[in-house]
Design a protein around this motif. Sequence first.
Motif, PDB file in Angstrom:
ATOM      1  N   MET A 150      50.701  40.860  27.953  1.00 24.31           N
ATOM      2  CA  MET A 150      49.275  40.736  28.247  1.00 24.31           C
ATOM      3  C   MET A 150      48.773  42.042  28.855  1.00 24.31           C
ATOM      4  SD  MET A 150      48.799  36.881  29.740  1.00 24.31           S
ATOM      5  CE  MET A 150      50.469  36.356  30.106  1.00 24.31           C
ATOM      6  N   GLU A 151      47.458  42.194  28.899  1.00 21.96           N
ATOM      7  CA  GLU A 151      46.877  43.427  29.447  1.00 21.96           C
ATOM      8  C   GLU A 151      47.368  43.677  30.866  1.00 21.96           C
ATOM      9  OE1 GLU A 151      42.503  45.327  30.598  1.00 21.96           O
ATOM     10  OE2 GLU A 151      42.629  43.453  29.464  1.00 21.96           O
ATOM     11  N   ASN A 152      47.378  42.631  31.686  1.00 16.22           N
ATOM     12  CA  ASN A 152      47.864  42.747  33.068  1.00 16.22           C
ATOM     13  C   ASN A 152      49.222  42.073  33.147  1.00 16.22           C
ATOM     14  OD1 ASN A 152      45.492  43.902  34.730  1.00 16.22           O
ATOM     15  ND2 ASN A 152      44.538  42.301  33.481  1.00 16.22           N
ATOM     16  N   ASN A 153      50.252  42.851  33.472  1.00 12.06           N
ATOM     17  CA  ASN A 153      51.601  42.310  33.519  1.00 12.06           C
ATOM     18  C   ASN A 153      52.402  42.975  34.624  1.00 12.06           C
ATOM     19  OD1 ASN A 153      53.149  44.709  32.243  1.00 12.06           O
ATOM     20  ND2 ASN A 153      51.496  44.313  30.781  1.00 12.06           N
ATOM     21  N   ARG A 154      53.623  42.467  34.822  1.00 16.76           N
ATOM     22  CA  ARG A 154      54.500  42.938  35.878  1.00 16.76           C
ATOM     23  C   ARG A 154      53.770  42.873  37.236  1.00 16.76           C
ATOM     24  NH1 ARG A 154      59.150  45.433  33.607  1.00 16.76           N
ATOM     25  NH2 ARG A 154      59.532  46.538  35.569  1.00 16.76           N
ATOM     26  N   GLU A 155      53.791  43.927  38.035  1.00 17.11           N
ATOM     27  CA  GLU A 155      53.162  43.871  39.363  1.00 17.11           C
ATOM     28  C   GLU A 155      51.646  43.754  39.304  1.00 17.11           C
ATOM     29  OE1 GLU A 155      54.056  48.303  38.687  1.00 17.11           O
ATOM     30  OE2 GLU A 155      54.936  46.368  38.194  1.00 17.11           O
ATOM     31  N   ASN A 156      51.051  44.009  38.136  1.00 16.40           N
ATOM     32  CA  ASN A 156      49.599  43.898  37.975  1.00 16.40           C
ATOM     33  C   ASN A 156      49.180  42.586  37.330  1.00 16.40           C
ATOM     34  OD1 ASN A 156      49.029  46.517  39.028  1.00 16.40           O
ATOM     35  ND2 ASN A 156      49.714  47.406  37.093  1.00 16.40           N
ATOM     36  N   SER A 157      50.122  41.694  37.180  1.00 10.53           N
ATOM     37  CA  SER A 157      49.827  40.412  36.551  1.00 10.53           C
ATOM     38  C   SER A 157      48.819  39.616  37.379  1.00 10.53           C
ATOM     39  CB  SER A 157      51.117  39.603  36.408  1.00 10.53           C
ATOM     40  OG  SER A 157      50.852  38.323  35.905  1.00 10.53           O
ATOM     41  N   LYS A 158      47.949  38.897  36.680  1.00 10.99           N
ATOM     42  CA  LYS A 158      46.995  38.025  37.367  1.00 10.99           C
ATOM     43  C   LYS A 158      47.654  36.695  37.713  1.00 10.99           C
ATOM     44  CE  LYS A 158      42.716  39.894  35.413  1.00 10.99           C
ATOM     45  NZ  LYS A 158      41.481  39.586  34.649  1.00 10.99           N
ATOM     46  N   CYS A 159      47.216  36.102  38.814  1.00  6.47           N
ATOM     47  CA  CYS A 159      47.746  34.829  39.287  1.00  6.47           C
ATOM     48  C   CYS A 159      47.362  33.694  38.330  1.00  6.47           C
ATOM     49  CB  CYS A 159      47.191  34.550  40.684  1.00  6.47           C
ATOM     50  SG  CYS A 159      47.729  32.997  41.421  1.00  6.47           S
ATOM     51  N   CYS A 160      48.205  32.651  38.304  1.00  4.40           N
ATOM     52  CA  CYS A 160      47.887  31.477  37.482  1.00  4.40           C
ATOM     53  C   CYS A 160      46.832  30.601  38.149  1.00  4.40           C
ATOM     54  CB  CYS A 160      49.151  30.655  37.238  1.00  4.40           C
ATOM     55  SG  CYS A 160      49.704  29.706  38.686  1.00  4.40           S
ATOM     56  N   PHE A 170      41.701  23.366  46.298  1.00  6.94           N
ATOM     57  CA  PHE A 170      40.530  23.931  45.611  1.00  6.94           C
ATOM     58  C   PHE A 170      40.748  23.909  44.097  1.00  6.94           C
ATOM     59  CE2 PHE A 170      41.152  26.108  49.701  1.00  6.94           C
ATOM     60  CZ  PHE A 170      39.984  25.732  50.352  1.00  6.94           C
ATOM     61  N   PRO A 171      40.760  22.723  43.491  1.00  2.00           N
ATOM     62  CA  PRO A 171      41.081  22.603  42.062  1.00  2.00           C
ATOM     63  C   PRO A 171      40.147  23.381  41.146  1.00  2.00           C
ATOM     64  CG  PRO A 171      40.196  20.540  42.934  1.00  2.00           C
ATOM     65  CD  PRO A 171      40.491  21.408  44.104  1.00  2.00           C
ATOM     66  N   GLU A 172      38.886  23.508  41.510  1.00  2.00           N
ATOM     67  CA  GLU A 172      37.953  24.253  40.638  1.00  2.00           C
ATOM     68  C   GLU A 172      38.264  25.745  40.639  1.00  2.00           C
ATOM     69  OE1 GLU A 172      35.715  23.125  38.468  1.00  2.00           O
ATOM     70  OE2 GLU A 172      36.615  21.188  38.976  1.00  2.00           O
ATOM     71  N   ILE A 173      38.699  26.264  41.788  1.00  2.00           N
ATOM     72  CA  ILE A 173      39.108  27.669  41.849  1.00  2.00           C
ATOM     73  C   ILE A 173      40.375  27.872  41.025  1.00  2.00           C
ATOM     74  CG2 ILE A 173      39.970  29.495  43.366  1.00  2.00           C
ATOM     75  CD1 ILE A 173      38.143  28.421  45.543  1.00  2.00           C
ATOM     76  N   ALA A 174      41.328  26.933  41.154  1.00  2.00           N
ATOM     77  CA  ALA A 174      42.561  27.007  40.370  1.00  2.00           C
ATOM     78  C   ALA A 174      42.252  26.987  38.879  1.00  2.00           C
ATOM     79  CB  ALA A 174      43.480  25.847  40.744  1.00  2.00           C
ATOM     80  N   LYS A 175      41.283  26.193  38.488  1.00  2.00           N
ATOM     81  CA  LYS A 175      40.886  26.096  37.085  1.00  2.00           C
ATOM     82  C   LYS A 175      40.279  27.401  36.581  1.00  2.00           C
ATOM     83  CE  LYS A 175      37.831  23.411  34.048  1.00  2.00           C
ATOM     84  NZ  LYS A 175      36.880  22.252  34.003  1.00  2.00           N
ATOM     85  N   SER A 176      39.382  27.991  37.352  1.00  2.00           N
ATOM     86  CA  SER A 176      38.719  29.226  36.926  1.00  2.00           C
ATOM     87  C   SER A 176      39.702  30.385  36.830  1.00  2.00           C
ATOM     88  CB  SER A 176      37.565  29.576  37.873  1.00  2.00           C
ATOM     89  OG  SER A 176      38.041  29.885  39.165  1.00  2.00           O
ATOM     90  N   ARG A 181      43.127  33.927  33.243  1.00  2.00           N
ATOM     91  CA  ARG A 181      44.441  34.386  32.782  1.00  2.00           C
ATOM     92  C   ARG A 181      44.664  34.023  31.322  1.00  2.00           C
ATOM     93  NH1 ARG A 181      47.936  38.352  32.924  1.00  2.00           N
ATOM     94  NH2 ARG A 181      50.111  37.770  33.275  1.00  2.00           N
ATOM     95  N   LEU A 182      44.219  32.848  30.924  1.00  2.00           N
ATOM     96  CA  LEU A 182      44.426  32.394  29.559  1.00  2.00           C
ATOM     97  C   LEU A 182      43.638  33.220  28.533  1.00  2.00           C
ATOM     98  CD1 LEU A 182      44.529  28.561  30.209  1.00  2.00           C
ATOM     99  CD2 LEU A 182      46.394  29.957  29.304  1.00  2.00           C
ATOM    100  N   LYS A 183      42.565  33.856  28.968  1.00  2.00           N
ATOM    101  CA  LYS A 183      41.861  34.771  28.070  1.00  2.00           C
ATOM    102  C   LYS A 183      42.760  35.938  27.675  1.00  2.00           C
ATOM    103  CE  LYS A 183      37.117  33.770  29.536  1.00  2.00           C
ATOM    104  NZ  LYS A 183      35.879  34.310  30.187  1.00  2.00           N
ATOM    105  N   TYR A 207      45.023  23.793  30.971  1.00  2.00           N
ATOM    106  CA  TYR A 207      43.783  24.332  30.410  1.00  2.00           C
ATOM    107  C   TYR A 207      44.002  25.132  29.128  1.00  2.00           C
ATOM    108  CZ  TYR A 207      42.461  23.060  35.119  1.00  2.00           C
ATOM    109  OH  TYR A 207      42.263  22.361  36.282  1.00  2.00           O
ATOM    110  N   SER A 208      45.184  25.039  28.551  1.00  2.00           N
ATOM    111  CA  SER A 208      45.497  25.824  27.359  1.00  2.00           C
ATOM    112  C   SER A 208      45.788  24.918  26.171  1.00  2.00           C
ATOM    113  CB  SER A 208      46.703  26.728  27.618  1.00  2.00           C
ATOM    114  OG  SER A 208      47.078  27.412  26.447  1.00  2.00           O
ATOM    115  N   SER A 209      45.399  25.379  24.992  1.00  2.00           N
ATOM    116  CA  SER A 209      45.725  24.661  23.757  1.00  2.00           C
ATOM    117  C   SER A 209      47.032  25.190  23.168  1.00  2.00           C
ATOM    118  CB  SER A 209      44.595  24.821  22.737  1.00  2.00           C
ATOM    119  OG  SER A 209      44.396  26.196  22.434  1.00  2.00           O
ATOM    120  N   LEU A 210      47.589  26.244  23.777  1.00  2.00           N
ATOM    121  CA  LEU A 210      48.819  26.847  23.296  1.00  2.00           C
ATOM    122  C   LEU A 210      50.036  26.115  23.859  1.00  2.00           C
ATOM    123  CD1 LEU A 210      47.903  30.608  23.855  1.00  2.00           C
ATOM    124  CD2 LEU A 210      47.681  29.297  21.754  1.00  2.00           C
ATOM    125  N   GLU A 211      51.191  26.408  23.311  1.00  2.00           N
ATOM    126  CA  GLU A 211      52.440  25.889  23.833  1.00  2.00           C
ATOM    127  C   GLU A 211      52.804  26.680  25.088  1.00  2.00           C
ATOM    128  OE1 GLU A 211      56.679  24.704  21.887  1.00  2.00           O
ATOM    129  OE2 GLU A 211      56.023  26.781  21.556  1.00  2.00           O
TER     130      GLU A 211
END
Length: 224
Positions: A150-160, A170-176, A181-183, A207-211
Amino acid sequence: MLYFRGCTTKKKLENISSSTEKLLKIANINYEILANENCCGSILLRVGHDEEARKLIKNNISNFKNEKILVSCAGCYRTFKEDYQQLFDVNLDILHTSQLFKNLIDENKLNIKKSDVNVTYHDPCHLTRHSYEFDAPRELIKSIANLKEMENNRENSKCCGAGGGVKSAFPEIAKSIAKARLKEVEATNCETLITTCPFCKLNLDEYSSLEVLDLSEYIFKNLE
């Protein structure tokens, strides 16, 4: 070896522990599981309940023998490896499943089918930025499939978005955060997302349609 499953794996994602145990048996690794396995204490520490965490950790330490501890969860890995040492000066022999399974594949104790499938990998915060384990999961994945970063990976990876009690409080924050990240996942054009933390799998899969698979599940799926 003690296999410490962790709360999320034990209660919500049993296929991770099932895949892990099957792989251990195939590789002829002797292991045990605690009948009274408690939480590692990670969430209590992250949300500031230090006294409760200390009581829990003391109880866990009393149940551990002088043995190697295998964990599926990145949060457990960081907590056992760093927090237990900082709080009680206890140096536990900790191994994440990605590290063990890489070694077992290198030693030909697990036979894997190599394919030309493109997959991508999500770095859990606790395993990467906090514990600096970037390579074992990647090398393992590359022995099975084509890894597209992905564009951001390793130490620059975005949180899930799920860690530190965020998903519960804060489920809505977790969702956003998960959707952001899924983008990046979708931009790789991969159909499979692999991670090494049950929290990450749980939140991203919702929140993903992928496996979305834990690395242990992906390895078991690709055994010869």
